[in-house]
Enzyme design. Structure first.
Site, mmCIF file in Angstrom:
data_model
loop_
_atom_site.group_PDB
_atom_site.id
_atom_site.type_symbol
_atom_site.label_atom_id
_atom_site.label_comp_id
_atom_site.label_asym_id
_atom_site.label_seq_id
_atom_site.Cartn_x
_atom_site.Cartn_y
_atom_site.Cartn_z
ATOM 1 N N ARG A 158 3.636 94.194 9.954
ATOM 2 C CA ARG A 158 4.026 92.776 10.037
ATOM 3 C C ARG A 158 4.405 92.343 11.451
ATOM 4 N NH1 ARG A 158 3.706 94.661 5.413
ATOM 5 N NH2 ARG A 158 3.205 93.313 3.618
ATOM 6 N N TYR A 195 -12.504 72.634 -9.429
ATOM 7 C CA TYR A 195 -12.590 73.372 -10.695
ATOM 8 C C TYR A 195 -13.027 72.503 -11.873
ATOM 9 C CZ TYR A 195 -10.469 77.225 -8.184
ATOM 10 O OH TYR A 195 -10.228 78.243 -7.275
ATOM 11 N N HIS A 325 -12.036 94.883 6.005
ATOM 12 C CA HIS A 325 -11.820 94.307 4.675
ATOM 13 C C HIS A 325 -13.152 94.211 3.949
ATOM 14 C CE1 HIS A 325 -9.708 91.933 1.626
ATOM 15 N NE2 HIS A 325 -10.803 91.216 1.562
ATOM 16 N N ALA A 326 -13.236 94.790 2.748
ATOM 17 C CA ALA A 326 -14.495 94.849 2.011
ATOM 18 C C ALA A 326 -14.993 93.451 1.663
ATOM 19 C CB ALA A 326 -14.317 95.669 0.735
ATOM 20 N N HIS A 355 -17.241 96.331 -7.476
ATOM 21 C CA HIS A 355 -16.869 94.917 -7.320
ATOM 22 C C HIS A 355 -17.767 94.224 -6.305
ATOM 23 C CE1 HIS A 355 -13.938 91.519 -6.868
ATOM 24 N NE2 HIS A 355 -14.418 91.520 -5.634
ATOM 25 N N GLU A 356 -17.937 94.815 -5.128
ATOM 26 C CA GLU A 356 -18.708 94.164 -4.066
ATOM 27 C C GLU A 356 -20.194 94.064 -4.430
ATOM 28 O OE1 GLU A 356 -17.269 92.554 -1.852
ATOM 29 O OE2 GLU A 356 -15.267 93.419 -2.030
ATOM 30 N N HIS A 359 -20.828 91.159 -6.574
ATOM 31 C CA HIS A 359 -21.073 89.930 -5.816
ATOM 32 C C HIS A 359 -22.550 89.824 -5.437
ATOM 33 C CE1 HIS A 359 -17.032 88.417 -5.211
ATOM 34 N NE2 HIS A 359 -16.604 89.543 -4.675
ATOM 35 N N GLU A 383 -15.529 86.868 -8.405
ATOM 36 C CA GLU A 383 -14.641 88.022 -8.320
ATOM 37 C C GLU A 383 -14.616 88.819 -9.617
ATOM 38 O OE1 GLU A 383 -13.426 88.961 -5.529
ATOM 39 O OE2 GLU A 383 -14.092 87.164 -4.481
ATOM 40 N N TRP A 455 7.615 81.986 1.326
ATOM 41 C CA TRP A 455 6.761 83.094 0.886
ATOM 42 C C TRP A 455 7.559 84.076 0.025
ATOM 43 C CZ3 TRP A 455 1.749 84.656 0.876
ATOM 44 C CH2 TRP A 455 1.445 86.021 0.850
ATOM 45 N N ARG A 459 7.471 85.145 -3.985
ATOM 46 C CA ARG A 459 7.208 86.529 -4.358
ATOM 47 C C ARG A 459 8.288 87.049 -5.318
ATOM 48 N NH1 ARG A 459 4.483 90.551 -0.303
ATOM 49 N NH2 ARG A 459 4.053 91.344 -2.396
ATOM 50 N N HIS A 483 -6.214 87.293 3.705
ATOM 51 C CA HIS A 483 -6.727 86.026 3.199
ATOM 52 C C HIS A 483 -5.993 84.814 3.767
ATOM 53 C CE1 HIS A 483 -8.024 89.161 0.474
ATOM 54 N NE2 HIS A 483 -9.003 88.372 0.079
ATOM 55 N N ARG A 492 -9.017 82.371 -6.814
ATOM 56 C CA ARG A 492 -10.175 83.042 -7.406
ATOM 57 C C ARG A 492 -9.820 84.430 -7.919
ATOM 58 N NH1 ARG A 492 -13.676 83.213 -1.928
ATOM 59 N NH2 ARG A 492 -12.997 81.046 -2.048
ATOM 60 N N TYR A 493 -8.898 85.111 -7.251
ATOM 61 C CA TYR A 493 -8.557 86.475 -7.656
ATOM 62 C C TYR A 493 -7.693 86.477 -8.916
ATOM 63 C CZ TYR A 493 -10.310 87.402 -2.984
ATOM 64 O OH TYR A 493 -11.104 87.456 -1.860
#
Length: 584
Positions: A158, A195, A325-326, A355-356, A359, A383, A455, A459, A483, A492-493
Site C-alpha cells: 500500500r 443494466y 493481472h490476468a 475463467h480467462e 472470456h 465473468e 473505503w 469494508r 481495478h 460485474r464480479y
C-alpha cells in the site's frame, strides 16, 4: 430515422477499425511497460475517448425517436459505451484524462515495495535489489503465518498508492463533467444505467441479491474469525471486532482460500490438494492452458486457434515490466483471442485459466453479431462464463482428466465446499463494496479527504474486515487494488458470482443431474454446451434479462442457486457457530 440508421452503420465501421488499433496498442503497453509505450497508450486512449464522446453525443440526439429495436439498442449502447467520458469538445481535458488513466495503470504495473535497510522482516523474500513486487508480497500473504511478516507485506504494497490519489481525484472531476454532458448525474449513475433498467432500480436489485446471500456470508465470517482467533490469539484477532485484513490469505482479503488449513473441519483431512496434484503430474504452465481449453472442447466448442498459443503471454518475463493481472483479449473482435497472465502452476491459477479462456470462448461466440453487439448484455455474464465451468472442476472431473486417482468419500464434501466458500462466498461483499465506494466517490458523497476512511467504512460494513493498523493521513488504499487505478467497473464480479451458480443450476438441470448441486460436472456434455452457446452467441443483441432466460428460463437474477450449492456447508457452519457471538 434514416439519419439514425446511417449514423449507426457508420459508427459500427469506425468503432471496428479504431478499437482494433487501440486494442493492439494496449496489448503492447501491458506487455512492455516503457515511457514510449505509455505515451502511445495515452494517445490511443485519448483518441478512443474523443471518439467515444463524439459518438455518445451524437447518439443522444436520436434517443427519443421511435426506432427499430436493434437500432434503438445500438444507439443506447453508443451513449453508454465509455467507462470514463471526457467533456465533449474539450481537447485539453480529453488529453489529460487519457494521460491520467495511463499513468495510474502504469503506476500499478510497476509498483513495488522497497523497505529501508534493516527495517524489514521480509529480507528472505526480497529480490536482489532488496525490493518486493506484488508477486513476492502476495506469496507472503498467501503462505506466511507470521503476523509481523503479514503486516509488513500488507502495508508495504500500500506504499504504491498514495501517489495516485491526486490524479485519481482529478480524473473523477473530468469524467463526471463528461457524464453530465451525456445527460447523467455522475459517472456512477452512468455505470448503473448499463443494466437494461433504471439506475436506482439496479442499485436496489443488487442490494436484494446481497440480502439473499448475507446469512451464508455472515456464518462463514463468524467461523473464520473464531478459527483465526485460535491461531493468533485475542490480541491479534479480537472476537468482538471485524477481522484484520492482513490475516485472510489474500492481499485484498477478497478471497480466503489460503487460510483453509486454519479453518478446516477438525479431524477431516483435505480431500485432495490440487496444487500438489499438479506438481505430482509435472504440469507446466502450457499444460494448465491446454487442460482448460479441453474442458470447453469437451462440451462442443471449437478448439482455440493456433494464434492463441503463438500470441498469448503465459509467463512473467525476466527482462521487463508487464501487467501480470490476468486478462483475456480479443484484438480484432473476431478471432485474435489471447490471454495475458503470469501463470503459476497452482490451484488458484488452474481455475483462473478456465475463467480467462471462458472470456475468449464468449468473445469468439458473439463475433457472429454486428460490431456493437459483440459484447455481453450485462458485464456480469462475461465473468460468470469461465467461473461456471470452474464449478465443474469436481473430484470426478479431476479423475477423468487423470489428475486424481481415487475419488474422495462423500464425507469429504464438507471440506471441498468450505474451500470453495472461502473463495466464492467470501468474495461477495468485496465484489459489491468496490463499486459502492466508487458510486460514493463519483456522487461527491466521498471527497478526496475521505476516500480512505470511506473505503474502510464500507469494508467493515459489508465484509466485517478492517485495516490491521492505523492508516496514514495520505493513504489511498483503494489504489492498491488493480481495478481502481485500472478503472475497471467491479459490479460485474459480484454479479458473476451470482450468475455462475444460476447458470450452473440451469446446466445441471438440463443435464438431468439429480444429486447435490456441488457434485455436478458438465464436462463432456455437448447438449449443455449447445444450449449454452445459443446464449453466448446472442452477445449484447438483446437485454440481459432475455439472454438469461434463454438459458436458465428465468429473466431475473436469482441467488437461491448459491444457497442450494452451499446448503450442506451452511448447516455445518450454523452448528459450529451455535455458541459463538457472531457479528462485528
Amino acid at each position: 430515422m434514416e439519419d439514425a440508421i446511417q449514423f449507426v452503420k457508420e459508427a459500427e465501421a469506425t468503432v471496428s477499425r479504431e478499437s482494433e488499433a487501440a486494442a493492439r496498442t494496449a496489448w503492447v503497453n501491458s506487455n512492455f511497460i516503457t515511457y514510449d509505450t505509455n505515451w502511445l497508450s495515452a494517445k490511443s486512449s485519448e483518441k478512443m475517448t474523443t471518439l467515444g464522446v463524439e459518438l455518445a453525443q451524437k447518439a443522444s440526439t436520436f434517443r427519443d425517436l421511435d426506432l427499430p429495436a436493434d437500432v434503438a439498442r445500438k444507439i443506447n449502447l453508443l451513449r453508454l459505451g465509455l467507462t470514463l467520458p471526457a467533456p465533449a469538445g474539450d481537447t485539453e481535458a480529453t488529453a489529460e484524462l487519457a494521460q491520467i488513466t495511463t499513468d495510474l495503470e502504469a503506476s500499478y504495473g510497476k509498483g513495488k515495495y522497497c523497505p529501508e535497510d534493516g527495517k524489514t522482516v521480509l529480507g528472505s523474500y526480497a529480490r536482489p535489489d532488496g525490493c518486493l513486487s506484488l508477486t513476492e508480497l502476495e506469496h507472503v500473504i498467501g503462505s506466511s503465518s507470521n503476523p509481523d511478516e503479514l503486516l509488513e507485506a500488507w502495508s508495504g504494497w500500500r506504499t504504491i498508492s498514495p501517489a495516485m490519489k491526486d490524479k485519481y481525484a482529478r480524473m473523477v472531476d473530468i469524467a463526471n463533467a463528461g457524464a453530465e454532458g451525456l445527460g447523467f448525474k455522475d459517472v456512477g449513475t452512468m455505470w448503473r444505467s448499463k443494466y437494461d433498467m433504471d439506475a436506482d432500480a439496479f442499485a436496489g436489485d443488487v442490494d436484494r441479491l446481497w440480502g439473499e446471500v448475507k446469512p451464508l456470508y455472515d456464518a462463514l465470517q463468524c467461523h473464520v474469525r473464531a478459527k483465526l482467533n485460535e491461531s493468533y490469539g485475542d490480541e491479534v484477532v479480537p472476537l468482538d471486532q471485524a477481522i484484520p485484513a492482513h490475516l485472510l490469505g489474500n492481499m485484498w482479503a477478497q478471497s480466503w482460500g489460503n487460510v483453509y488449513d486454519k479453518v478446516a473441519p477438525e479431524g477431516t483431512a483435505p480431500a485432495y490438494d490440487l496444487t500438489a496434484l499438479l506438481a505430482e503430474k509435472n504440469y507446466s504452465e502450457l499444460d494448465m492452458v491446454k487442460t482448460a481449453e479441453g474442458f470447453f472442447t469437451s462440451v462442443g466448442f471449437d478448439p482455440l486457434p493456433e494464434t492463441f498459443y503463438e500470441r498469448s503471454l503465459f509467463l512473467k518475463p525476466e527482462d521487463r515490466d508487464v501487467v501480470c493481472h490476468a486478462s483475456a483479449w480479443n484484438l480484432n473482435d473476431i478471432d485474435d483471442i489471447r490471454i495475458k497472465m503470469c501463470i503459476k502452476v497452482d490451484a488458484e491459477d488452474f481455475q483462473t485459466i478456465h475463467h480467462e479462456i471462458g472470456h475468449n470462448i464468449y468473445q469468439r461466440a458473439y463475433s457472429v453479431q454486428d460490431p456493437l453487439f459483440r459484447n455481453d448484455p450485462n458485464d456480469g455474464f462475461h465473468e460468470a462464463i469461465g467461473d461456471m465451468i470452474a464449478l465443474s472442476i469436481t473430484p470426478d472431473y479431476l479423475q477423468q482428466i487423470g489428475l486424481l486417482e481415487d475419488l474422495p468419500p462423500a464425507e469429504a464434501d464438507l471440506g471441498i465446499l468450505l474451500r470453495q466458500a472461502l473463495d466464492k462466498v467470501a468474495f461477495l461483499p468485496f465484489g459489491l463494496m468496490v463499486d459502492k465506494w466508487r458510486w460514493q466517490v463519483f456522487s461527491g458523497e466521498l471527497t478526496p479527504d475521505s476516500y480512505n476512511d470511506g473505503w474502510w467504512k464500507l469494508r467493515e460494513q459489508y465484509q466485517g474486515v478492517r485495516a490491521p493498523n492505523d492508516r496514514p493521513a495520505d493513504a489511498f488504499d483503494p489504489g492498491a487494488k488493480f481495478h481502481i487505478p485500472g478503472n475497471t467497473p467491479y459490479m460485474r464480479y459480484f454479479l458473476s458470482h451470482i450468475f455462475q451458480f444460476q447458470f450452473q443450476k440451469a446446466a445441471c438441470d438440463l443435464a438431468g443431474w439429480e444429486g447435490p448441486l456441488h457434485r455436478c460436472s458438465i464436462y463432456g456434455n455437448e447438449a449443455v454446451g449447445e444450449k449454452f452457446n445459443e446464449m453466448l452467441e446472442m452477445g449484447a443483441s438483446k437485454p440481459w434479462q432475455d439472454a438469461l432466460a434463454a438459458f436458465t428460463g428465468k429473466s431475473e437474477a436469482d441467488a437461491t442457486a448459491i444457497l442450494a450449492y452451499f446448503a450442506p456447508l451452511k448447516e455445518w457452519l450454523d452448528e459450529q457457530n451455535a455458541d459463538r457471538e457472531c457479528g462485528w
